[in-house]
Motif scaffolding. Structure first.
Motif, mmCIF file in Angstrom:
data_model
loop_
_atom_site.group_PDB
_atom_site.id
_atom_site.type_symbol
_atom_site.label_atom_id
_atom_site.label_comp_id
_atom_site.label_asym_id
_atom_site.label_seq_id
_atom_site.Cartn_x
_atom_site.Cartn_y
_atom_site.Cartn_z
ATOM 1 N N GLY A 239 6.093 -6.983 -9.453
ATOM 2 C CA GLY A 239 7.425 -7.291 -9.952
ATOM 3 C C GLY A 239 7.739 -8.771 -9.859
ATOM 4 O O GLY A 239 8.871 -9.151 -9.587
ATOM 5 N N ASP A 240 6.719 -9.601 -10.035
ATOM 6 C CA ASP A 240 6.839 -11.058 -9.982
ATOM 7 C C ASP A 240 7.282 -11.562 -8.612
ATOM 8 O O ASP A 240 7.877 -12.620 -8.491
ATOM 9 C CB ASP A 240 7.768 -11.580 -11.083
ATOM 10 N N SER A 241 7.001 -10.777 -7.574
ATOM 11 C CA SER A 241 7.324 -11.165 -6.202
ATOM 12 C C SER A 241 6.035 -11.192 -5.376
ATOM 13 O O SER A 241 5.197 -10.299 -5.494
ATOM 14 C CB SER A 241 8.296 -10.161 -5.579
ATOM 15 N N GLY A 242 5.906 -12.199 -4.532
ATOM 16 C CA GLY A 242 4.738 -12.315 -3.671
ATOM 17 C C GLY A 242 4.880 -11.609 -2.339
ATOM 18 O O GLY A 242 4.029 -11.757 -1.463
ATOM 19 N N GLU A 243 5.946 -10.818 -2.166
ATOM 20 C CA GLU A 243 6.082 -10.027 -0.937
ATOM 21 C C GLU A 243 4.867 -9.114 -0.815
ATOM 22 O O GLU A 243 4.205 -8.822 -1.803
ATOM 23 C CB GLU A 243 7.358 -9.183 -0.989
ATOM 24 N N PRO A 244 4.585 -8.607 0.404
ATOM 25 C CA PRO A 244 3.425 -7.742 0.565
ATOM 26 C C PRO A 244 3.379 -6.618 -0.474
ATOM 27 O O PRO A 244 4.387 -5.944 -0.720
ATOM 28 C CB PRO A 244 3.591 -7.177 1.984
ATOM 29 N N CYS A 245 2.208 -6.463 -1.081
ATOM 30 C CA CYS A 245 2.011 -5.439 -2.098
ATOM 31 C C CYS A 245 0.542 -5.019 -2.094
ATOM 32 O O CYS A 245 -0.286 -5.633 -1.418
ATOM 33 C CB CYS A 245 2.443 -5.939 -3.478
ATOM 34 N N ALA A 246 0.237 -3.975 -2.843
ATOM 35 C CA ALA A 246 -1.136 -3.496 -2.899
ATOM 36 C C ALA A 246 -1.376 -2.701 -4.168
ATOM 37 O O ALA A 246 -0.439 -2.160 -4.771
ATOM 38 C CB ALA A 246 -1.447 -2.617 -1.681
ATOM 39 N N ASN A 247 -2.637 -2.652 -4.547
ATOM 40 C CA ASN A 247 -3.110 -1.773 -5.614
ATOM 41 C C ASN A 247 -4.189 -0.912 -4.960
ATOM 42 O O ASN A 247 -5.175 -1.445 -4.443
ATOM 43 C CB ASN A 247 -3.665 -2.588 -6.784
ATOM 44 N N ILE A 248 -3.983 0.393 -4.961
ATOM 45 C CA ILE A 248 -4.813 1.309 -4.175
ATOM 46 C C ILE A 248 -5.467 2.335 -5.086
ATOM 47 O O ILE A 248 -4.827 2.888 -5.978
ATOM 48 C CB ILE A 248 -3.942 2.022 -3.103
ATOM 49 N N THR A 249 -6.731 2.606 -4.819
ATOM 50 C CA THR A 249 -7.469 3.627 -5.557
ATOM 51 C C THR A 249 -8.083 4.604 -4.570
ATOM 52 O O THR A 249 -8.712 4.196 -3.592
ATOM 53 C CB THR A 249 -8.590 2.993 -6.416
ATOM 54 N N LEU A 250 -7.895 5.886 -4.832
ATOM 55 C CA LEU A 250 -8.544 6.948 -4.063
ATOM 56 C C LEU A 250 -9.425 7.731 -5.016
ATOM 57 O O LEU A 250 -8.947 8.286 -6.006
ATOM 58 C CB LEU A 250 -7.502 7.878 -3.425
ATOM 59 N N ASN A 251 -10.722 7.739 -4.736
ATOM 60 C CA ASN A 251 -11.688 8.515 -5.516
ATOM 61 C C ASN A 251 -12.176 9.663 -4.656
ATOM 62 O O ASN A 251 -12.413 9.492 -3.460
ATOM 63 C CB ASN A 251 -12.891 7.648 -5.897
ATOM 64 N N CYS A 252 -12.354 10.828 -5.276
ATOM 65 C CA CYS A 252 -12.824 11.991 -4.522
ATOM 66 C C CYS A 252 -13.459 12.989 -5.479
ATOM 67 O O CYS A 252 -13.113 13.041 -6.660
ATOM 68 C CB CYS A 252 -11.652 12.635 -3.793
ATOM 69 N N ILE A 253 -14.374 13.768 -4.967
ATOM 70 C CA ILE A 253 -15.008 14.827 -5.760
ATOM 71 C C ILE A 253 -14.316 16.148 -5.452
ATOM 72 O O ILE A 253 -14.291 16.599 -4.309
ATOM 73 C CB ILE A 253 -16.513 14.954 -5.447
ATOM 74 N N GLY A 254 -13.738 16.764 -6.469
ATOM 75 C CA GLY A 254 -13.319 18.149 -6.425
ATOM 76 C C GLY A 254 -12.107 18.574 -5.618
ATOM 77 O O GLY A 254 -11.721 19.716 -5.682
ATOM 78 N N VAL A 255 -11.492 17.720 -4.867
ATOM 79 C CA VAL A 255 -10.362 18.148 -4.047
ATOM 80 C C VAL A 255 -9.035 17.741 -4.669
ATOM 81 O O VAL A 255 -8.050 18.464 -4.581
ATOM 82 C CB VAL A 255 -10.464 17.553 -2.617
ATOM 83 N N VAL A 256 -9.029 16.575 -5.293
ATOM 84 C CA VAL A 256 -7.787 16.052 -5.843
ATOM 85 C C VAL A 256 -7.486 16.641 -7.212
ATOM 86 O O VAL A 256 -8.358 17.152 -7.887
ATOM 87 C CB VAL A 256 -7.818 14.505 -5.902
ATOM 88 N N ASP B 223 7.578 1.074 -2.337
ATOM 89 C CA ASP B 223 7.872 0.660 -3.706
ATOM 90 C C ASP B 223 7.148 -0.635 -4.091
ATOM 91 O O ASP B 223 7.415 -1.235 -5.117
ATOM 92 C CB ASP B 223 9.374 0.525 -3.943
ATOM 93 N N ARG B 224 6.165 -1.038 -3.252
ATOM 94 C CA ARG B 224 5.402 -2.261 -3.501
ATOM 95 C C ARG B 224 3.914 -1.986 -3.677
ATOM 96 O O ARG B 224 3.093 -2.887 -3.553
ATOM 97 C CB ARG B 224 5.608 -3.253 -2.344
ATOM 98 N N PHE B 225 3.549 -0.741 -3.951
ATOM 99 C CA PHE B 225 2.147 -0.435 -4.260
ATOM 100 C C PHE B 225 2.056 0.764 -5.182
ATOM 101 O O PHE B 225 2.955 1.600 -5.269
ATOM 102 C CB PHE B 225 1.306 -0.206 -2.992
#
Length: 115
Positions: free
Chosen positions: A51-68, A93-95
Motif C-alpha cells: 500500500g505504498d508504505s514501508g511499514e513491516p509487510c510480507a508476501n507469503i507462499t504455502l505449498n503443500c501436496i494434497g491437504v490444502v 493487513d500487511r501481508f
C-alpha cells in the motif's frame, strides 16, 4: 512436502531465533505432515512496500501436496495469520498468503517425484 516461504522487509535481526522451528511445529500440527518434510524459508531485508508504505509487510507462499484446498484454507487462514502476526510482528493487513496445492508429480525430492 509443505514449504512456507516468507519474503519480508523485516531486517534479519528482527526474525526471532526460533521462528523456523516454531513454524515447522505449527505447520506439522495444522497440516498433519511430519516435521521432517517441512521446509521454512524466510527472506528478510527485501525491498518491498504494501500500500505504498514501508511499514513491516510480507508476501507469503504455502505449498503443500494434497491437504490444502478451499475448506482447509478457510479454516487455516485465521490461525496462520495469527501465527505470523504474533511471531513476526507483522500486522495481518500487511501481508498476503498464497496457498497452492502442488500435484504429487510436480514435486521432486530425493531424486524422484512424489507421484
Amino acid at each position: 512436502m509443505p514449504s512456507l516461504i516468507i519474503a519480508t522487509n523485516l531486517k534479519k535481526d528482527q526474525i526471532p531465533e526460533k521462528f523456523c522451528s516454531e513454524a515447522t511445529a505449527f505447520l506439522a500440527d495444522e497440516l498433519g505432515k511430519p516435521p521432517g518434510y517441512i521446509l521454512i524459508q524466510v527472506c528478510p531485508d527485501q525491498v518491498m512496500t504494501f500500500g505504498d508504505s514501508g511499514e513491516p509487510c510480507a508476501n507469503i507462499t504455502l505449498n503443500c501436496i494434497g491437504v490444502v484446498g478451499p475448506d482447509k484454507n478457510r479454516k487455516m487462514a485465521p490461525k496462520l495469520s495469527d501465527f505470523i502476526e504474533k511471531k513476526l510482528g507483522i500486522k495481518k493487513d500487511r501481508f498476503y498468503i498464497n496457498i497452492f496445492d502442488i500435484e504429487r508429480s510436480s514435486c521432486v525430492w530425493n531424486g524422484s517425484t512424489f507421484g
